[in-house]
Design a protein around this motif. Structure first.
Motif, PDB file in Angstrom:
ATOM      1  N   VAL A  42      15.361   5.702  57.562  1.00 24.14           N
ATOM      2  CA  VAL A  42      16.364   7.098  57.515  1.00 24.14           C
ATOM      3  C   VAL A  42      17.841   6.879  56.983  1.00 24.14           C
ATOM      4  O   VAL A  42      18.291   7.713  56.363  1.00 24.14           O
ATOM      5  CB  VAL A  42      16.369   7.481  59.062  1.00 24.14           C
ATOM      6  CG1 VAL A  42      17.352   8.746  59.106  1.00 24.14           C
ATOM      7  CG2 VAL A  42      15.229   8.033  59.423  1.00 24.14           C
ATOM      8  N   ARG A  43      18.216   5.730  57.461  1.00 23.90           N
ATOM      9  CA  ARG A  43      19.567   5.239  57.005  1.00 23.90           C
ATOM     10  C   ARG A  43      19.637   5.021  55.466  1.00 23.90           C
ATOM     11  O   ARG A  43      20.443   5.510  55.030  1.00 23.90           O
ATOM     12  CB  ARG A  43      20.075   3.827  57.581  1.00 23.90           C
ATOM     13  CG  ARG A  43      21.510   3.489  57.560  1.00 23.90           C
ATOM     14  CD  ARG A  43      21.962   1.945  57.659  1.00 23.90           C
ATOM     15  NE  ARG A  43      21.127   1.145  57.041  1.00 23.90           N
ATOM     16  CZ  ARG A  43      21.573   0.828  55.640  1.00 23.90           C
ATOM     17  NH1 ARG A  43      22.589   1.465  54.993  1.00 23.90           N
ATOM     18  NH2 ARG A  43      20.742   0.329  54.558  1.00 23.90           N
ATOM     19  N   GLN A  44      18.591   4.492  54.749  1.00 21.30           N
ATOM     20  CA  GLN A  44      18.511   4.435  53.355  1.00 21.30           C
ATOM     21  C   GLN A  44      18.457   5.849  52.805  1.00 21.30           C
ATOM     22  O   GLN A  44      19.177   5.801  51.792  1.00 21.30           O
ATOM     23  CB  GLN A  44      17.389   3.585  53.314  1.00 21.30           C
ATOM     24  CG  GLN A  44      17.550   2.037  53.224  1.00 21.30           C
ATOM     25  CD  GLN A  44      16.304   1.193  52.965  1.00 21.30           C
ATOM     26  OE1 GLN A  44      15.482   1.748  52.223  1.00 21.30           O
ATOM     27  NE2 GLN A  44      16.346   0.006  53.508  1.00 21.30           N
ATOM     28  N   LEU A  45      17.866   6.597  53.362  1.00 18.36           N
ATOM     29  CA  LEU A  45      17.478   8.035  52.634  1.00 18.36           C
ATOM     30  C   LEU A  45      18.912   8.690  52.677  1.00 18.36           C
ATOM     31  O   LEU A  45      19.227   9.403  51.700  1.00 18.36           O
ATOM     32  CB  LEU A  45      16.577   8.916  53.411  1.00 18.36           C
ATOM     33  CG  LEU A  45      15.291   8.791  52.908  1.00 18.36           C
ATOM     34  CD1 LEU A  45      14.098   9.370  53.998  1.00 18.36           C
ATOM     35  CD2 LEU A  45      15.092   9.111  51.334  1.00 18.36           C
ATOM     36  N   TRP A  46      19.629   8.771  53.857  1.00 17.07           N
ATOM     37  CA  TRP A  46      20.908   9.371  54.131  1.00 17.07           C
ATOM     38  C   TRP A  46      21.725   8.915  53.290  1.00 17.07           C
ATOM     39  O   TRP A  46      22.841   9.309  52.641  1.00 17.07           O
ATOM     40  CB  TRP A  46      21.633   9.121  55.523  1.00 17.07           C
ATOM     41  CG  TRP A  46      22.727   9.844  55.964  1.00 17.07           C
ATOM     42  CD1 TRP A  46      24.003   8.990  56.087  1.00 17.07           C
ATOM     43  CD2 TRP A  46      23.089  11.268  55.915  1.00 17.07           C
ATOM     44  NE1 TRP A  46      25.066   9.988  56.114  1.00 17.07           N
ATOM     45  CE2 TRP A  46      24.384  11.256  56.103  1.00 17.07           C
ATOM     46  CE3 TRP A  46      22.366  12.030  55.585  1.00 17.07           C
ATOM     47  CZ2 TRP A  46      25.068  12.350  56.124  1.00 17.07           C
ATOM     48  CZ3 TRP A  46      23.037  13.444  55.551  1.00 17.07           C
ATOM     49  CH2 TRP A  46      24.405  13.537  55.977  1.00 17.07           C
ATOM     50  N   ALA A  47      21.928   7.310  52.988  1.00 11.40           N
ATOM     51  CA  ALA A  47      22.835   6.686  51.998  1.00 11.40           C
ATOM     52  C   ALA A  47      22.632   7.162  50.597  1.00 11.40           C
ATOM     53  O   ALA A  47      23.727   7.240  49.626  1.00 11.40           O
ATOM     54  CB  ALA A  47      22.871   5.050  51.983  1.00 11.40           C
ATOM     55  N   ARG A  48      21.276   7.696  50.109  1.00 11.73           N
ATOM     56  CA  ARG A  48      21.175   8.199  48.915  1.00 11.73           C
ATOM     57  C   ARG A  48      21.019   9.626  48.852  1.00 11.73           C
ATOM     58  O   ARG A  48      20.324  10.371  47.956  1.00 11.73           O
ATOM     59  CB  ARG A  48      19.749   7.683  48.539  1.00 11.73           C
ATOM     60  CG  ARG A  48      19.798   6.228  48.006  1.00 11.73           C
ATOM     61  CD  ARG A  48      18.492   5.583  48.027  1.00 11.73           C
ATOM     62  NE  ARG A  48      18.580   3.849  47.739  1.00 11.73           N
ATOM     63  CZ  ARG A  48      19.049   3.047  48.582  1.00 11.73           C
ATOM     64  NH1 ARG A  48      19.439   3.490  49.861  1.00 11.73           N
ATOM     65  NH2 ARG A  48      18.872   1.839  48.041  1.00 11.73           N
ATOM     66  N   ARG A  49      21.687  10.460  49.904  1.00 13.72           N
ATOM     67  CA  ARG A  49      21.683  11.935  49.957  1.00 13.72           C
ATOM     68  C   ARG A  49      22.193  12.496  48.451  1.00 13.72           C
ATOM     69  O   ARG A  49      21.675  13.623  48.101  1.00 13.72           O
ATOM     70  CB  ARG A  49      22.222  12.326  51.153  1.00 13.72           C
ATOM     71  CG  ARG A  49      23.789  12.140  51.229  1.00 13.72           C
ATOM     72  CD  ARG A  49      24.460  12.431  52.578  1.00 13.72           C
ATOM     73  NE  ARG A  49      25.895  12.065  52.596  1.00 13.72           N
ATOM     74  CZ  ARG A  49      26.233  10.906  52.848  1.00 13.72           C
ATOM     75  NH1 ARG A  49      25.585   9.893  53.213  1.00 13.72           N
ATOM     76  NH2 ARG A  49      27.687  10.536  52.962  1.00 13.72           N
ATOM     77  N   HIS A  50      23.107  11.752  47.817  1.00 15.01           N
ATOM     78  CA  HIS A  50      23.879  12.515  46.752  1.00 15.01           C
ATOM     79  C   HIS A  50      22.726  12.469  45.440  1.00 15.01           C
ATOM     80  O   HIS A  50      22.794  13.268  44.730  1.00 15.01           O
ATOM     81  CB  HIS A  50      25.079  11.896  46.469  1.00 15.01           C
ATOM     82  CG  HIS A  50      26.130  12.075  47.516  1.00 15.01           C
ATOM     83  ND1 HIS A  50      26.892  13.115  48.052  1.00 15.01           N
ATOM     84  CD2 HIS A  50      26.494  10.855  48.533  1.00 15.01           C
ATOM     85  CE1 HIS A  50      27.569  12.977  49.091  1.00 15.01           C
ATOM     86  NE2 HIS A  50      27.698  11.648  49.111  1.00 15.01           N
ATOM     87  N   THR A  53      20.137  15.296  46.212  1.00 13.87           N
ATOM     88  CA  THR A  53      20.506  16.512  45.671  1.00 13.87           C
ATOM     89  C   THR A  53      20.860  16.887  44.310  1.00 13.87           C
ATOM     90  O   THR A  53      20.478  17.817  43.461  1.00 13.87           O
ATOM     91  CB  THR A  53      21.843  17.096  46.569  1.00 13.87           C
ATOM     92  OG1 THR A  53      22.815  15.900  46.392  1.00 13.87           O
ATOM     93  CG2 THR A  53      21.419  17.073  47.993  1.00 13.87           C
ATOM     94  N   ALA A 143      12.695  10.110  49.081  1.00 19.69           N
ATOM     95  CA  ALA A 143      13.550  11.040  48.335  1.00 19.69           C
ATOM     96  C   ALA A 143      12.831  11.761  47.252  1.00 19.69           C
ATOM     97  O   ALA A 143      13.534  12.832  47.096  1.00 19.69           O
ATOM     98  CB  ALA A 143      14.569  10.066  47.526  1.00 19.69           C
TER      99      ALA A 143
END
Length: 305
Positions: A42-50, A53, A143
């Motif tokens: 989950v942390r890795q996904l959040w770090a790649r949120r940009h 999108t 992602a």
């Protein structure tokens, strides 16, 4: 003639084989492509949120780049589908009988259904259709299906502008209930993302599923009240109560009816299944969280083979 006997040298004692896992751990090495823990994932996904999108926006922009009308097709495609359904179901089959504001009713159903349909179809090919990206770069594979769902949500938001114009043109007034569109879309987006991740895992393991999905989705559309009112059409039939409840509570019908209830004043609460918000939340949580965990469990297998 003497014969010299050569005594073979003593057998060399072989060294114990290296303990490779221990040696790797000693030097800070880890298995390539190993599945991280769920919190770390989950942390890795959040770090790649940009990236997620930006990837979704780029795919949406490129979708109609070769067409002369360009992004106009984002709105025209569901509108043309609605026009075809209106002629076949509303005029020829008479499903508009007993349904007030049938055109807003139909267009809302088509737009909301298209969001779910397109998200699931894109999710089915999320891994198998992007193997070059999956094998070349290291990133959380979730992602991809998530970004495709965001792409379809962006397309729906473009279409919603046309939907609001249609509602006003057919005399549907602006009402405070329109604000209910936001939680309804949030729950539907979570549901769509979860189902997309389930289908992404299946599609990665068995690519032929992508060929089967259009038939499954078409059947699901016909039983979800996109072109007809479940409550109005089946109220005088001998359909068992459990079957009526199953039709009304199937997730596609729930999210479509919530949007109709929010936007169309003639679509009353009596046409909704009991505890509809609880049902919508339950579907979103069940598939959103369950689909994410199901996809994560196969993280190290994507792109292999």
């Amino acid at each position: 003639m003497s014969q010299v006997l050569h005594t073979p040298p003593p057998a060399s004692v072989q060294a114990d084989p290296l303990d490779l896992p221990e040696l790797a751990a000693r030097h800070g090495l880890s298995v390539s492509g190993a599945r991280p823990s769920l919190p770390e994932y989950v942390r890795q996904l959040w770090a790649r949120r940009h990236f997620i999108t930006a990837f979704a926006t780029a795919k949406l922009t490129a979708q109609y780049s070769q067409a002369k009308l360009g992004q106009v097709w984002q709105v025209m495609t569901p509108l043309l589908n609605a026009a075809v359904y209106y002629f076949i179901f509303g005029v020829l089959l008479g499903t508009k009988q007993g349904v007030p504001d049938y055109v807003p009713f139909l267009v809302t159903g088509v737009f909301v259904w298209t969001f779910t349909q397109s998200s699931i179809m894109a999710g089915t090919r999320a891994i198998s259709g992007n193997l070059g990206l999956v094998r070349a770069l290291h990133f959380p594979r979730a992602a991809l299906p998530i970004s495709f769902c965001i792409q379809q949500l962006q397309q729906l938001l473009f279409s919603m502008a046309a939907l609001f114009v249609i509602l006003l043109c057919f005399g549907v007034p602006v009402a405070p209930s329109w604000l209910l569109v936001l939680p309804a879309l949030l729950l539907q987006s979570l549901f769509n993302a979860g189902v997309s991740m389930i289908m992404a895992r299946w599609g990665a393991q068995t690519p032929d599923i992508a060929q089967l999905m259009p038939f499954v989705l078409r059947t699901w559309m016909y039983v979800s009240g996109v072109m007809w009112s479940i409550a109005a059409t089946l109220k005088d039939t001998d359909l068992p109560g459990w079957a009526m409840t199953a039709l009304q509570c199937n997730p596609a019908a729930v999210y479509i009816d919530l949007m109709r209830f929010a936007l169309i004043d003639s679509f009353s609460a009596s046409q909704l299944p009991p505890h509809v918000w609880a049902v919508a939340t339950g579907w979103a949580v069940l598939f959103g969280i369950g689909g994410f965990i199901y996809f994560w469990k196969a993280e190290e297998t994507y792109g292999r083979g």
